[in-house]
Write a protein that holds these residues in place. Structure first.
Motif, PDB file in Angstrom:
ATOM      1  N   SER A   1     -13.241 -33.503  18.734  1.00 43.85           N
ATOM      2  CA  SER A   1     -12.460 -32.310  19.037  1.00 43.85           C
ATOM      3  C   SER A   1     -12.029 -31.604  17.761  1.00 43.85           C
ATOM      4  CB  SER A   1     -11.229 -32.677  19.865  1.00 43.85           C
ATOM      5  OG  SER A   1     -10.304 -33.402  19.074  1.00 43.85           O
TER       6      SER A   1
ATOM      7  N   GLY B   1      -9.156 -31.053  16.916  1.00 39.05           N
ATOM      8  CA  GLY B   1      -7.943 -31.671  16.398  1.00 39.05           C
ATOM      9  C   GLY B   1      -8.201 -32.932  15.588  1.00 39.05           C
TER      10      GLY B   1
ATOM     11  N   GLU C   1     -16.913 -25.875  20.992  1.00 38.82           N
ATOM     12  CA  GLU C   1     -17.085 -26.976  20.051  1.00 38.82           C
ATOM     13  C   GLU C   1     -18.398 -27.706  20.297  1.00 38.82           C
ATOM     14  OE1 GLU C   1     -16.880 -29.704  17.205  1.00 38.82           O
ATOM     15  OE2 GLU C   1     -15.478 -28.041  17.390  1.00 38.82           O
TER      16      GLU C   1
ATOM     17  N   TYR D   1      -3.830 -21.770  30.067  1.00 36.79           N
ATOM     18  CA  TYR D   1      -3.887 -22.777  29.007  1.00 36.79           C
ATOM     19  C   TYR D   1      -5.117 -23.662  29.171  1.00 36.79           C
ATOM     20  CZ  TYR D   1      -2.845 -27.092  26.501  1.00 36.79           C
ATOM     21  OH  TYR D   1      -2.926 -28.199  25.692  1.00 36.79           O
ATOM     22  N   PHE D   2      -5.327 -24.148  30.396  1.00 35.80           N
ATOM     23  CA  PHE D   2      -6.468 -25.030  30.626  1.00 35.80           C
ATOM     24  C   PHE D   2      -7.786 -24.277  30.463  1.00 35.80           C
ATOM     25  CE2 PHE D   2      -3.261 -27.539  33.033  1.00 35.80           C
ATOM     26  CZ  PHE D   2      -3.377 -28.703  32.295  1.00 35.80           C
ATOM     27  N   THR D   3      -7.787 -22.994  30.822  1.00 36.32           N
ATOM     28  CA  THR D   3      -8.997 -22.189  30.638  1.00 36.32           C
ATOM     29  C   THR D   3      -9.341 -22.066  29.164  1.00 36.32           C
ATOM     30  OG1 THR D   3      -8.536 -20.919  32.647  1.00 36.32           O
ATOM     31  CG2 THR D   3     -10.071 -19.943  31.053  1.00 36.32           C
ATOM     32  N   ARG D   4      -8.308 -21.819  28.341  1.00 32.86           N
ATOM     33  CA  ARG D   4      -8.541 -21.722  26.895  1.00 32.86           C
ATOM     34  C   ARG D   4      -9.007 -23.047  26.325  1.00 32.86           C
ATOM     35  NH1 ARG D   4      -3.693 -18.711  27.090  1.00 32.86           N
ATOM     36  NH2 ARG D   4      -2.515 -20.518  26.340  1.00 32.86           N
ATOM     37  N   GLU D   5      -8.429 -24.151  26.803  1.00 35.42           N
ATOM     38  CA  GLU D   5      -8.833 -25.470  26.315  1.00 35.42           C
ATOM     39  C   GLU D   5     -10.275 -25.779  26.690  1.00 35.42           C
ATOM     40  OE1 GLU D   5      -7.198 -27.818  24.357  1.00 35.42           O
ATOM     41  OE2 GLU D   5      -6.021 -26.012  23.993  1.00 35.42           O
ATOM     42  N   VAL D   6     -10.639 -25.441  27.918  1.00 35.19           N
ATOM     43  CA  VAL D   6     -12.014 -25.671  28.364  1.00 35.19           C
ATOM     44  C   VAL D   6     -12.982 -24.841  27.529  1.00 35.19           C
ATOM     45  CG1 VAL D   6     -13.636 -25.310  30.259  1.00 35.19           C
ATOM     46  CG2 VAL D   6     -11.409 -26.337  30.714  1.00 35.19           C
ATOM     47  N   GLN D   7     -12.611 -23.571  27.259  1.00 34.83           N
ATOM     48  CA  GLN D   7     -13.468 -22.717  26.452  1.00 34.83           C
ATOM     49  C   GLN D   7     -13.585 -23.247  25.036  1.00 34.83           C
ATOM     50  OE1 GLN D   7     -15.310 -20.083  27.509  1.00 34.83           O
ATOM     51  NE2 GLN D   7     -16.206 -20.166  25.447  1.00 34.83           N
ATOM     52  N   LYS D   8     -12.470 -23.771  24.497  1.00 36.45           N
ATOM     53  CA  LYS D   8     -12.479 -24.315  23.146  1.00 36.45           C
ATOM     54  C   LYS D   8     -13.417 -25.519  23.058  1.00 36.45           C
ATOM     55  CE  LYS D   8      -8.462 -24.693  21.244  1.00 36.45           C
ATOM     56  NZ  LYS D   8      -7.115 -25.240  20.928  1.00 36.45           N
ATOM     57  N   ARG D   9     -13.351 -26.393  24.063  1.00 36.94           N
ATOM     58  CA  ARG D   9     -14.231 -27.566  24.069  1.00 36.94           C
ATOM     59  C   ARG D   9     -15.695 -27.156  24.248  1.00 36.94           C
ATOM     60  NH1 ARG D   9     -11.783 -32.542  24.737  1.00 36.94           N
ATOM     61  NH2 ARG D   9      -9.520 -32.480  25.052  1.00 36.94           N
TER      62      ARG D   9
END
Length: 234
Positions: A130, A132, A50, A39-47
């Motif tokens: 972000s 969001g 962005e 989950y954190f890996t996906r969030e880091v990649q998303k940021r």
């Protein structure tokens, strides 16, 4: 009566045994829980994505509402389907970086003004928007939009040929909340005065969005690199 009761008991016992067997099977199965690291890996990649692409409409996950976002997204998708190292891959990479450079240049102008106002340590966080981001969470949406239009028409921060990116609407909302928006506007007018369209620098490939989209279509329709190269050079 006795035989019926006996039959019922046998059926009940059979069901219980089956249930017990199912319970034992369930106990044997390992509990699968989502890996928090994933989950954190996906969030880091998303940021990271962005900040790399600086989407004009950060709240649009499809990247299809604005023409420039749609073009950049199409280029990225086309490159992901192209063989790495090929002529088409290199050409798409050049186009992608050209669009990203235009967006980074705008962000650097904002950062320069914020740092000049004394927000050296806070500039990056103030400029981070972000995926969001939501208009519903804005505190001063009308004032922020009016100020965004003023920056667009009275400064050279943005390309005058295109509508200003919505991502800066959220940033202006923060500046208004911090009571520094008017100071920011004054600095922007002084640092980046408006220029005539004839004197305005051509912002990379951002004004050639239809051409880039046509190039993506040509890339997707080309059977190989050599034919793609011939089509695009015509």
């Amino acid at each position: 009566m006795g035989s019926a009761f006996k039959k019922f008991c046998m059926q009940f016992c059979c069901c219980c045994c089956c249930a017990d067997d199912d319970d034992e099977e369930d106990e044997k199965q390992p509990l699968v829980s989502p890996d928090p690291l994933d989950y954190f890996t996906r969030e880091v990649q998303k940021r990271r994505d962005e900040e790399t692409n600086l989407w004009s409409e950060p709240g649009d996950p499809s990247h299809s509402e604005r023409e420039d976002d749609r073009t950049l997204h199409s280029l990225i998708q086309a490159r992901s389907k192209t063989r790495m190292g090929s002529t088409g891959y290199r050409r798409l990479s050049v186009d992608i970086e050209a669009m990203r450079d235009v967006r980074r240049e705008v962000r650097e102008k904002w950062k320069t003004i914020l740092e000049n106002l004394g927000f050296m340590a806070e500039a990056d966080s103030l400029l981070t928007v972000s995926a969001g981001a939501s208009h519903d969470r804005m505190r001063n949406a009308p004032a922020a939009r009016a100020m965004l239009q003023t920056l667009h028409s009275e400064t050279s921060i943005f390309c005058s040929r295109e509508p200003p990116p919505e991502r800066y609407l959220f940033i202006l909302d923060r500046l208004i909340y911090l009571d520094i928006a008017e100071d920011f506007l004054a600095k922007a007018r002084r640092f980046y005065p408006p220029t005539d369209e004839s004197d305005e620098e051509t912002p990379g490939l951002a004004i050639n969005l239809p051409l880039l989209l046509a190039r993506v279509e040509a890339m997707n329709g080309a059977p190989d690199d050599d034919e793609s190269e011939r089509d695009l050079s015509d």
